[in-house]
Write a protein that holds these residues in place. Structure first.
Motif, short mmCIF file in Angstrom:
data_model
loop_
_atom_site.label_atom_id
_atom_site.label_comp_id
_atom_site.label_asym_id
_atom_site.label_seq_id
_atom_site.Cartn_x
_atom_site.Cartn_y
_atom_site.Cartn_z
N GLY A 94 0.77 -1.25 0.00
CA GLY A 94 0.00 0.00 0.00
C GLY A 94 0.79 1.28 0.00
N LEU A 95 2.14 1.20 0.05
CA LEU A 95 2.97 2.40 0.06
C LEU A 95 3.97 2.37 -1.08
CD1 LEU A 95 3.88 2.96 3.84
CD2 LEU A 95 1.91 3.82 2.56
N SER A 96 4.36 3.57 -1.52
CA SER A 96 5.39 3.70 -2.54
C SER A 96 6.38 4.77 -2.13
CB SER A 96 4.77 4.09 -3.90
OG SER A 96 5.76 4.44 -4.83
N GLY A 142 10.44 10.34 0.12
CA GLY A 142 9.29 10.20 1.00
C GLY A 142 8.46 8.99 0.63
N TYR A 143 7.33 8.79 1.32
CA TYR A 143 6.42 7.70 1.02
C TYR A 143 5.00 8.24 0.88
CZ TYR A 143 9.76 3.94 1.83
OH TYR A 143 10.83 3.09 1.72
N ILE A 144 4.30 7.71 -0.13
CA ILE A 144 2.89 8.05 -0.32
C ILE A 144 2.04 6.79 -0.24
CG2 ILE A 144 3.34 10.09 -1.73
CD1 ILE A 144 2.71 8.33 -4.21
N ASN A 145 0.75 6.98 0.07
CA ASN A 145 -0.20 5.89 0.00
C ASN A 145 -0.87 5.91 -1.38
OD1 ASN A 145 -2.13 7.94 0.11
ND2 ASN A 145 -2.56 7.61 2.28
N TRP A 195 5.13 9.78 4.92
CA TRP A 195 6.48 10.18 5.34
C TRP A 195 6.90 11.31 4.42
CZ3 TRP A 195 9.39 9.34 9.50
CH2 TRP A 195 10.75 9.72 9.47
N GLU A 196 6.95 12.52 4.98
CA GLU A 196 7.26 13.69 4.17
C GLU A 196 8.67 13.56 3.56
OE1 GLU A 196 5.48 16.35 3.36
OE2 GLU A 196 3.68 15.78 4.48
#
Length: 325
Positions: free
Chosen positions: A295-297, A311-314, A321-322
């Motif tokens: 679920g994260l990239s 960073g990480y986005i959903n 994670w900014e």
């Protein structure tokens, strides 16, 4: 290779550590850099003072940092560089195969691709270090689904683990099998007389043409029933070879967790994502996007390496994670 999908490598103030999918810090930012990044078989390689070692999922060193480079564990062995040579170690840090190679890949189904000197030809070894096959052109080969795509006497085909050609070397080029299909470039496929461009089609493991050769380029694999293909721009076909997402992208990657990384046509050089219907789900605003994992990239923003932020986005494109360095 058993990968923990719940720990994500992250950076903060120039240091490396691990977070969970909520953005909570699990392993503090106390390493210089990542080696394998992901945890595989319970361990991950990290760099400290230009040396790589392995930590467990609590952040404790299990194998002290003493290698120039280390990749993740696969089938109980990890690929490392020691004194300028590639080799393989076990979970105790013992050399199972002595450092002797110029380049290597990780083990898969008991085999690993290796090159002992700088040359065009290479080979595969087993876990004892024994050479398994006749020396051929293996530089672009992969061992997938029990077969290896390789070249012999100017043609590409597929051998099995007993070194027999299951599919004869009759193709101009052949990509690995994924989802029981392989993209192949037919030697006589220059059907467009005006452009004289050879075209890709797809075969099954019986060497039947199951998708006619009509694509200028094809992604290395089908994924989630779809495959990116190229005819001046990228689109996607289904398993019957039908275009189901139109040719409208400057780049199209494979699908993973229902998402594929794309780059639109035009001056925008940023990347976003589409769903399996071709809808933009992540706006193309990123310098780089990794495959989604649980679920994260991981994404990168910034115009050049010196100002890259990670960073990480959903899947909604929201930061958990900014971006930071």
């Amino acid at each position: 290779m058993i990968i923990n999908p719940n720990l994500y490598p992250a950076k903060k103030n120039g240091r490396s550590g691990y977070i969970d999918r909520t953005g909570k810090i699990i392993i503090d930012f106390e390493f210089d850099f990542f080696g394998s990044r992901d945890f595989s078989e319970g361990l991950a390689s990290v760099m400290v003072r230009d040396k790589a070692g392995f930590i467990d999922e609590s952040g404790n060193f299990i194998i002290e940092p003493k290698y120039e480079m280390a990749l993740g564990f696969s089938e109980g062995l990890a690929l490392v560089i020691y004194k300028g040579k590639y080799s393989y170690i076990d979970r105790n840090g013992n050399f199972i195969i002595q450092p002797n190679f110029y380049r290597c890949d990780s083990f898969k189904d008991g085999l690993a691709w290796v090159m002992d000197v700088v040359k065009l030809k290479s080979n595969f070894i087993d876990k004892t270090g024994k050479i398994k096959f006749s020396e051929r052109y293996y530089l672009n080969s992969k061992y997938n689904e029990g077969l290896i795509n390789c070249e012999e006497e100017g043609g590409w085909g597929f051998i099995d683990s007993s070194d027999r050609f299951i599919i004869p070397p009759i193709y101009k080029y052949a990509r690995p099998f994924i989802e029981n299909k392989a993209a192949v470039l037919l030697k006589n496929s220059s059907t467009r007389k005006a452009t004289k461009k050879a075209l890709y089609g797809f075969i099954n493991k019986n060497n039947d043409i199951i998708i006619d050769p009509k694509f200028q380029g094809a992604d290395i694999r089908f994924s989630e029933g779809l495959c990116a293909v190229w005819n001046n721009t990228y689109g996607y076909i289904n398993q019957d070879g039908e275009i189901v997402i139109p040719y409208e992208f400057a780049l199209g990657a494979h699908f993973n967790e229902g998402m594929a990384v794309i780059k639109p046509k035009g001056r925008n050089k940023k990347y976003g994502c589409i769903d399996t219907e071709g809808n933009i789900t992540i706006e193309p605003i990123f310098t780089h996007i990794e495959d989604f994992k649980n679920g994260l990239s991981e994404v990168i923003i910034g115009d050049n390496y010196d100002n890259f932020h990670y960073g990480y986005i959903n899947k909604q494109g929201e930061y958990i994670w900014e971006p930071t360095r």
